[in-house]
Every structure is written in C-alpha cells, then in structure tokens.
Scaffold this motif. Structure first.
Motif, PDB file in Angstrom:
ATOM      1  N   THR A  71      22.038 -35.581 -27.979  1.00 62.94           N
ATOM      2  CA  THR A  71      22.435 -36.094 -29.171  1.00 62.94           C
ATOM      3  C   THR A  71      23.625 -37.279 -28.525  1.00 62.94           C
ATOM      4  N   LEU A  72      24.059 -36.937 -27.488  1.00 64.44           N
ATOM      5  CA  LEU A  72      25.200 -37.959 -26.610  1.00 64.44           C
ATOM      6  C   LEU A  72      24.608 -39.205 -26.066  1.00 64.44           C
ATOM      7  N   LEU A  73      23.423 -39.235 -25.997  1.00 65.07           N
ATOM      8  CA  LEU A  73      22.644 -40.336 -25.132  1.00 65.07           C
ATOM      9  C   LEU A  73      22.619 -41.649 -26.247  1.00 65.07           C
ATOM     10  N   VAL A  74      22.938 -42.721 -25.937  1.00 66.32           N
ATOM     11  CA  VAL A  74      23.065 -44.070 -26.578  1.00 66.32           C
ATOM     12  C   VAL A  74      21.493 -44.639 -26.609  1.00 66.32           C
ATOM     13  N   SER A  75      20.805 -44.588 -27.579  1.00 61.51           N
ATOM     14  CA  SER A  75      19.492 -45.188 -27.475  1.00 61.51           C
ATOM     15  C   SER A  75      19.173 -46.153 -26.922  1.00 61.51           C
ATOM     16  N   ASP A  76      20.080 -47.336 -27.328  1.00 62.15           N
ATOM     17  CA  ASP A  76      20.146 -48.657 -26.790  1.00 62.15           C
ATOM     18  C   ASP A  76      20.045 -48.683 -25.356  1.00 62.15           C
ATOM     19  N   SER A  77      20.514 -47.652 -24.377  1.00 58.32           N
ATOM     20  CA  SER A  77      20.413 -47.702 -23.036  1.00 58.32           C
ATOM     21  C   SER A  77      19.175 -47.545 -22.376  1.00 58.32           C
ATOM     22  N   ILE A  78      18.154 -46.995 -23.416  1.00 56.63           N
ATOM     23  CA  ILE A  78      16.795 -46.762 -22.820  1.00 56.63           C
ATOM     24  C   ILE A  78      16.012 -48.078 -23.143  1.00 56.63           C
ATOM     25  N   GLU A  79      15.578 -48.513 -21.831  1.00 56.09           N
ATOM     26  CA  GLU A  79      14.679 -49.822 -21.793  1.00 56.09           C
ATOM     27  C   GLU A  79      13.369 -49.500 -21.254  1.00 56.09           C
ATOM     28  N   LYS A  80      12.631 -49.506 -22.328  1.00 56.25           N
ATOM     29  CA  LYS A  80      11.138 -49.255 -22.227  1.00 56.25           C
ATOM     30  C   LYS A  80      10.139 -50.680 -22.571  1.00 56.25           C
ATOM     31  N   ILE A  81      11.001 -51.664 -23.108  1.00 53.49           N
ATOM     32  CA  ILE A  81      10.251 -53.127 -23.274  1.00 53.49           C
ATOM     33  C   ILE A  81      11.296 -53.864 -22.673  1.00 53.49           C
ATOM     34  N   MET A  82      10.758 -55.042 -21.821  1.00 53.83           N
ATOM     35  CA  MET A  82      11.469 -56.009 -21.538  1.00 53.83           C
ATOM     36  C   MET A  82      10.763 -57.180 -21.548  1.00 53.83           C
ATOM     37  N   GLU A  83      11.759 -58.349 -21.323  1.00 57.79           N
ATOM     38  CA  GLU A  83      11.230 -59.638 -21.513  1.00 57.79           C
ATOM     39  C   GLU A  83      10.996 -60.067 -20.213  1.00 57.79           C
ATOM     40  N   ILE A  84       9.972 -60.764 -19.835  1.00 57.21           N
ATOM     41  CA  ILE A  84       9.699 -61.318 -18.536  1.00 57.21           C
ATOM     42  C   ILE A  84      10.020 -62.897 -18.523  1.00 57.21           C
TER      43      ILE A  84
END
Length: 282
Positions: free
Chosen positions: A63-76
């Motif tokens: 619950t303390l994890l900031v969801s925006d810090s998880i990058e699973k989609i990236m722009e090339i």
C-alpha cells in the motif's frame, strides 16, 4: 544410477552453457528465459485500423508503493510504444537500444523508423548473449534477456502494426497478443472477441475486460495502465482518470448484466409456479 537421475545430470551438462545445444537440439537457457516471462505481469496488445492499444497489469505489492513508479509501458519514439512482461531491468536495456536505433535512423534518413525494422534491431540485440562466433565480438550479456516485448506503432509503409519480440530473437506480427502470467487465458479470450473492424474505444474496453479476468487483484485505475498509438496523436498514455472512466463502465455493464440474468431467472421461476398451479387445478 537410475535412468531418471542420469537424464537430470545429462540435462545439467547442457543447460549451463548459454550457447551450447543439447543432443535434442535445444538451448535450455533460452527456454528458461521464456519461463521467466510466464511469471511476469500480464500485458496485452491489440492492433486496429484506427490505432494500437497496449495494456498492462501493474502488480502493487504494498500500500506504500507509488503505482506511477511501476513502468510496464514505455515510449520508444513518437510513433512507437512497447509493453513488457518479465524482468523490467532487462526491458530497460532493450528499450534504450530501441530508442537509440530509432533516433539514429531518423538522423541518417530523415524519416521515422519502420516498426518491423525497429523490432528486428531489438531482436538482433536479444541474440547477443554469450561470446561472439569468432570470440572477438563484444560480449553484451552473459545470459539471454528474461523479458518479452509487445512493440506497436504506425508507419507509412504498412500502417498500424503489432509485433511480439521473444528472448530467442524471434519476432512475429499479431493482430492481438497477450504475454505474461495470464497469457493463456487472455489469448484465448482475444481469439473469441477480436474483430477486424474494432474501434480504438472498443479495443481499450476489451483490453481492460481481459485484464480484469486474469488479474488476481480487483481491477482499478491504479493497477492497470493503457496507452494508445495513433497516426494523429502518436504515443499517448491514458491518465488514471481516463482509465477509471473505462473501468467504471465495465463494472456498470457487469452489474446490469447480472441484474438482467437475475430477472430472467425470476421470470422462469414464476412461469414454473404458474404451470404447477395449472396442473393442480386440473
């Protein structure tokens, strides 16, 4: 020594070397990297005539994890994006290579890089593990990459395209593809619902509905992410508010469908009771 134990030791002789074939013609380390992807979060891509939709599951372990810090989609590039499943650190290396390839191509040829050419460049990198064939080439990785990518975008030659890049360096083009831990169920559902005339909005809805089915946690705007790639707007990640609007519609439709089924069951029960009363009167 039993035959089964002997087979285990024989297998271990060949799965230690990343570039050593077994007598059956298998590269075990590449197969193990594919198994690592099956442990990753689910990612789904759909190609339509209006654009590309990529969707991913974001596993929030605290619950303390900031969801925006998880990058699973990236722009090339402005016209190319990718979704990943597997080891995120490996994915960053591949995406960085893809970005350099796209920028270099644009500088040399003054045009955006084709989607297939960029995917080929990424897969060429995936093959550069272990020592070079002559022993003089640069050794980039001591093992295969433990990640698979869904690369989607638009180019003038072939329009909207979606490719699946595997750790083995193989890539295929798909109309719709799922990777990760829930890929089997998601791919089966994609085969049932995919149509060639899907709109971008319908594709977004399908991606989130399938993610909802295969995810362990309840779907919401924080543990799922969507991006679209179109000719007009290029690469765009949907905000949490935009994702929440689609998620709310999905839950509303499910509630309405559940209510409709309950009403149908009640009607059937009433009909059965009326028939029983008619029989008793006779």
């Amino acid at each position: 020594m039993s035959r089964g134990l002997g087979d285990v030791y024989k297998r271990q002789e060949y799965d230690r070397g990343v570039s050593t074939f077994s007598p059956e013609g298998r590269l075990f380390q590449v197969e193990y990297s594919s198994e690592a992807i099956k442990l990753g979060s689910t990612a789904i891509g759909i190609a339509t005539s209006h654009g590309i939709v990529l969707g991913v599951e974001k596993r929030i372990t605290s619950t303390l994890l900031v969801s925006d810090s998880i990058e699973k989609i990236m722009e090339i590039d402005s016209h190319i994006g990718c979704a990943m499943s597997g080891l995120t650190a490996d994915a960053r290396s591949m995406v960085e290579h893809a970005r350099v390839s796209a920028v270099s191509h644009n500088l040399y040829f003054d045009e955006p890089m084709a989607i297939e050419s960029l995917t080929q460049s990424v897969c060429d990198l995936a093959l550069r593990f272990g020592e070079g064939a002559s022993g003089e080439e640069e050794r980039l990785m001591s093992r295969p990459f433990g990640v698979a990518l869904l690369i989607g975008g638009f180019d003038k030659l072939k329009g909207y395209q979606l490719y699946h890049a595997e750790p083995s360096g193989t890539f295929y083009q798909y109309k719709a593809k799922a990777i990760g831990s829930g890929s089997e169920g998601a791919q089966s559902e994609l085969q049932n619902v995919y149509k060639n005339d899907l709109t971008l909005e319908q594709a977004e809805m399908i991606v989130l509905k399938i993610l909802k089915q295969v995810m362990e946690e309840k779907l919401d705007s924080t543990n799922a992410q969507l991006c679209t790639i179109t000719k007009e707007n290029g690469y765009k990640v949907l905000s949490e508010e935009e994702t929440k609007e689609i998620v709310d519609i999905i839950y509303e439709e499910e509630a309405a469908e559940k209510q409709r089924q309950e009403e149908e069951e009640d009607d059937e029960e009433d009909e059965d009771e009326d028939e029983d009363e008619d029989v008793d009167m006779n």
